[in-house]
Motif scaffolding. Sequence first.
Motif, PDB file in Angstrom:
ATOM      1  N   SER A 203      25.791  34.570   7.601  1.00  0.00           N
ATOM      2  CA  SER A 203      24.831  35.480   8.192  1.00  0.00           C
ATOM      3  C   SER A 203      25.495  36.292   9.311  1.00  0.00           C
ATOM      4  CB  SER A 203      23.639  34.656   8.682  1.00  0.00           C
ATOM      5  OG  SER A 203      23.156  35.148   9.863  1.00  0.00           O
ATOM      6  N   GLY A 204      26.484  35.680   9.987  1.00  0.00           N
ATOM      7  CA  GLY A 204      27.252  36.416  11.002  1.00  0.00           C
ATOM      8  C   GLY A 204      26.477  36.716  12.270  1.00  0.00           C
ATOM      9  N   GLN A 205      25.240  36.221  12.336  1.00  0.00           N
ATOM     10  CA  GLN A 205      24.386  36.471  13.505  1.00  0.00           C
ATOM     11  C   GLN A 205      24.797  35.578  14.673  1.00  0.00           C
ATOM     12  OE1 GLN A 205      21.047  37.604  14.275  1.00  0.00           O
ATOM     13  NE2 GLN A 205      20.448  38.691  12.434  1.00  0.00           N
ATOM     14  N   GLY A 206      24.925  36.140  15.820  1.00  0.00           N
ATOM     15  CA  GLY A 206      24.963  35.355  17.048  1.00  0.00           C
ATOM     16  C   GLY A 206      26.172  34.477  17.300  1.00  0.00           C
ATOM     17  N   PHE A 207      25.927  33.307  17.896  1.00  0.00           N
ATOM     18  CA  PHE A 207      26.936  32.457  18.503  1.00  0.00           C
ATOM     19  C   PHE A 207      27.369  31.289  17.641  1.00  0.00           C
ATOM     20  CE2 PHE A 207      28.186  32.328  23.056  1.00  0.00           C
ATOM     21  CZ  PHE A 207      27.838  33.618  23.380  1.00  0.00           C
ATOM     22  N   LYS A 208      26.502  30.916  16.669  1.00  0.00           N
ATOM     23  CA  LYS A 208      26.675  29.607  16.059  1.00  0.00           C
ATOM     24  C   LYS A 208      27.465  29.669  14.766  1.00  0.00           C
ATOM     25  CE  LYS A 208      24.367  28.430  19.422  1.00  0.00           C
ATOM     26  NZ  LYS A 208      25.179  28.106  20.571  1.00  0.00           N
ATOM     27  N   ILE A 209      28.735  29.888  14.873  1.00  0.00           N
ATOM     28  CA  ILE A 209      29.536  30.067  13.663  1.00  0.00           C
ATOM     29  C   ILE A 209      29.626  28.795  12.834  1.00  0.00           C
ATOM     30  CG2 ILE A 209      31.699  29.770  14.977  1.00  0.00           C
ATOM     31  CD1 ILE A 209      31.187  31.799  11.752  1.00  0.00           C
ATOM     32  N   LEU A 210      29.717  27.636  13.482  1.00  0.00           N
ATOM     33  CA  LEU A 210      29.840  26.392  12.721  1.00  0.00           C
ATOM     34  C   LEU A 210      28.565  26.133  11.917  1.00  0.00           C
ATOM     35  CD1 LEU A 210      31.668  23.866  12.225  1.00  0.00           C
ATOM     36  CD2 LEU A 210      30.236  22.706  13.895  1.00  0.00           C
ATOM     37  N   LEU A 211      27.431  26.318  12.584  1.00  0.00           N
ATOM     38  CA  LEU A 211      26.131  26.150  11.935  1.00  0.00           C
ATOM     39  C   LEU A 211      25.996  27.097  10.746  1.00  0.00           C
ATOM     40  CD1 LEU A 211      23.306  24.770  12.588  1.00  0.00           C
ATOM     41  CD2 LEU A 211      22.664  26.997  13.455  1.00  0.00           C
ATOM     42  N   ASP A 212      26.403  28.332  10.964  1.00  0.00           N
ATOM     43  CA  ASP A 212      26.351  29.344   9.915  1.00  0.00           C
ATOM     44  C   ASP A 212      27.216  28.905   8.721  1.00  0.00           C
ATOM     45  OD1 ASP A 212      25.763  31.687   8.639  1.00  0.00           O
ATOM     46  OD2 ASP A 212      26.665  33.028  10.114  1.00  0.00           O
ATOM     47  N   MET A 250      16.691  33.774  14.771  1.00  0.00           N
ATOM     48  CA  MET A 250      16.936  34.708  13.659  1.00  0.00           C
ATOM     49  C   MET A 250      17.868  34.079  12.617  1.00  0.00           C
ATOM     50  SD  MET A 250      15.311  37.545  13.774  1.00  0.00           S
ATOM     51  CE  MET A 250      13.900  36.700  14.341  1.00  0.00           C
ATOM     52  N   LEU A 251      18.878  33.354  13.115  1.00  0.00           N
ATOM     53  CA  LEU A 251      19.804  32.694  12.180  1.00  0.00           C
ATOM     54  C   LEU A 251      19.061  31.643  11.352  1.00  0.00           C
ATOM     55  CD1 LEU A 251      22.662  32.035  11.098  1.00  0.00           C
ATOM     56  CD2 LEU A 251      22.974  30.523  13.042  1.00  0.00           C
ATOM     57  N   LEU A 252      18.185  30.876  12.008  1.00  0.00           N
ATOM     58  CA  LEU A 252      17.420  29.857  11.290  1.00  0.00           C
ATOM     59  C   LEU A 252      16.513  30.496  10.237  1.00  0.00           C
ATOM     60  CD1 LEU A 252      16.244  27.249  13.971  1.00  0.00           C
ATOM     61  CD2 LEU A 252      18.118  27.053  12.337  1.00  0.00           C
ATOM     62  N   ILE A 253      15.833  31.576  10.620  1.00  0.00           N
ATOM     63  CA  ILE A 253      14.952  32.271   9.671  1.00  0.00           C
ATOM     64  C   ILE A 253      15.776  32.797   8.500  1.00  0.00           C
ATOM     65  CG2 ILE A 253      13.488  34.308   9.344  1.00  0.00           C
ATOM     66  CD1 ILE A 253      12.471  33.935  12.172  1.00  0.00           C
ATOM     67  N   ASP A 254      16.922  33.401   8.847  1.00  0.00           N
ATOM     68  CA  ASP A 254      17.750  33.975   7.802  1.00  0.00           C
ATOM     69  C   ASP A 254      18.194  32.912   6.798  1.00  0.00           C
ATOM     70  OD1 ASP A 254      19.205  36.097   6.585  1.00  0.00           O
ATOM     71  OD2 ASP A 254      21.040  35.276   7.435  1.00  0.00           O
ATOM     72  N   LYS A 255      18.509  31.708   7.310  1.00  0.00           N
ATOM     73  CA  LYS A 255      19.033  30.664   6.423  1.00  0.00           C
ATOM     74  C   LYS A 255      17.922  29.872   5.717  1.00  0.00           C
ATOM     75  CE  LYS A 255      23.220  31.521   6.463  1.00  0.00           C
ATOM     76  NZ  LYS A 255      23.700  32.118   5.220  1.00  0.00           N
TER      77      LYS A 255
END
Length: 385
Positions: A203-212, A250-255
């Motif tokens: 998703s590339g959103q925000g700070f949480k690259i590991l989570l992504d 937003m990252l959670l919604i996206d995923k």
Amino acid sequence: MQSGELVAAAAPSGTATTLLDRTTALKGVELTVVVPTFNERDNIEILLSRLDAALCGIEWEVVYVDDDSPDGTAAKIRALAQNNPRVRCLQRIGRRGLSTAVVEGMLASCAPYLAVIDADLQHDETLLPRMLAMIKADDLDVVVGSRHTAGGGIGDWDRRRATISNIAARLARLIVPADLTDPMSGFFIMTRPAFERAVRCLSGQGFKILLDLFASTPVAFRFKEVPYVFGQRQHGESKLDSFVIWEYLMLLIDKTVGRYVPARFISFAAIGGLGVVVHFTTLYFGLKLVSFPAAQAIATFTAMTSNFALNNMLTYRDRRLTGRRFVTGLLSFYAVCSLGAVANVGIASAAFADHYTWWASGLAGAVVGVVWNYAVSSVLTWRRN
Ligand code: GDD
Ligand code: MN
């Protein structure tokens, strides 16, 4: 002919040492350490010497990915690179973002193993050789430095940050395996094939690259954790602000539902809903002062303006308009919404004339209106540069 022999033949004195030295020099990099930086000038050199000490005996390089820091971080990196071929600088202009910086640093590497570590010395670089040995020995995809497993710790965080981090970690369970104890970690090592499997779905959103990465990989990662204690920042300051929480949502919604409805649209529609509240509140108070048509006009403009400001700050945070472009963006947003209102009324009236109930007709109009506003403003108001 092997490359070693080639060098030996070319070398003037083909002694055993020369052959050995040249062959080592020809070996590719085994580990790329990606370090995202923004205003970290005073930390670069300290981190480099610590990596030098920690990674003795490993073929490594470091790629600092700098988002054009105003403090001259990139110039500092390039100066160090003049004396140390292990150092590379990837400078990005006109863009910000920790996650995308990490991804691009990894893409710029050819190494089979990729590590990520913060520039500000809050992570424990002495663990890297152990993490590398572990990922190889156990044939893993990822080894994560964790603050929340036995032996780890968050250092001297205040209560508020610890609580927020705790809630965030719980929410993360929605999209990552439960035994990943520190999904927010910015300190880990992974194999190139694992990275390549996930990279196109990020998703590339925000700070949480590991989570992504964990939420995006088509095949679950085999992983282990090593505990570490989050250190203290010596120089510079943290770039995490309150918007990190929004970006995280937003990252959670996206995923979770992003496959069906874009996260941006959900944000846009939610702000639109808030706009209705703004509209009626303004209308209510406006009526105490002016005539109905005037109050309705004021309410309409107030709602459109606040919707624009909120979308600019949240929905399109990554394409935020400032200065003169804020004003032209606002004008284009008025224009888009006016046409949206015309479409809304047109569709609703047509449906009503077609004998649909008043609420179904109204809803159809509103849905068409919000989809129109979203679609057209995304290309006109917040178009990509
Ligand atoms: N290139 C680039 N672009 N780097 C950035 C950006 C950016 O927009 N924002 C931050 N960085 C760099 C910083 O320079 C630093 O090296 C690293 O990313 C982490 O940023 P900090 O500002 O130090 O974040 P933190 O210490 O508050 O956050 C830490 O904890 C989080 C979990 O709670 C980091 O380890 C995060 O990775 C982690 O998610
Ligand atoms: Mn930090």
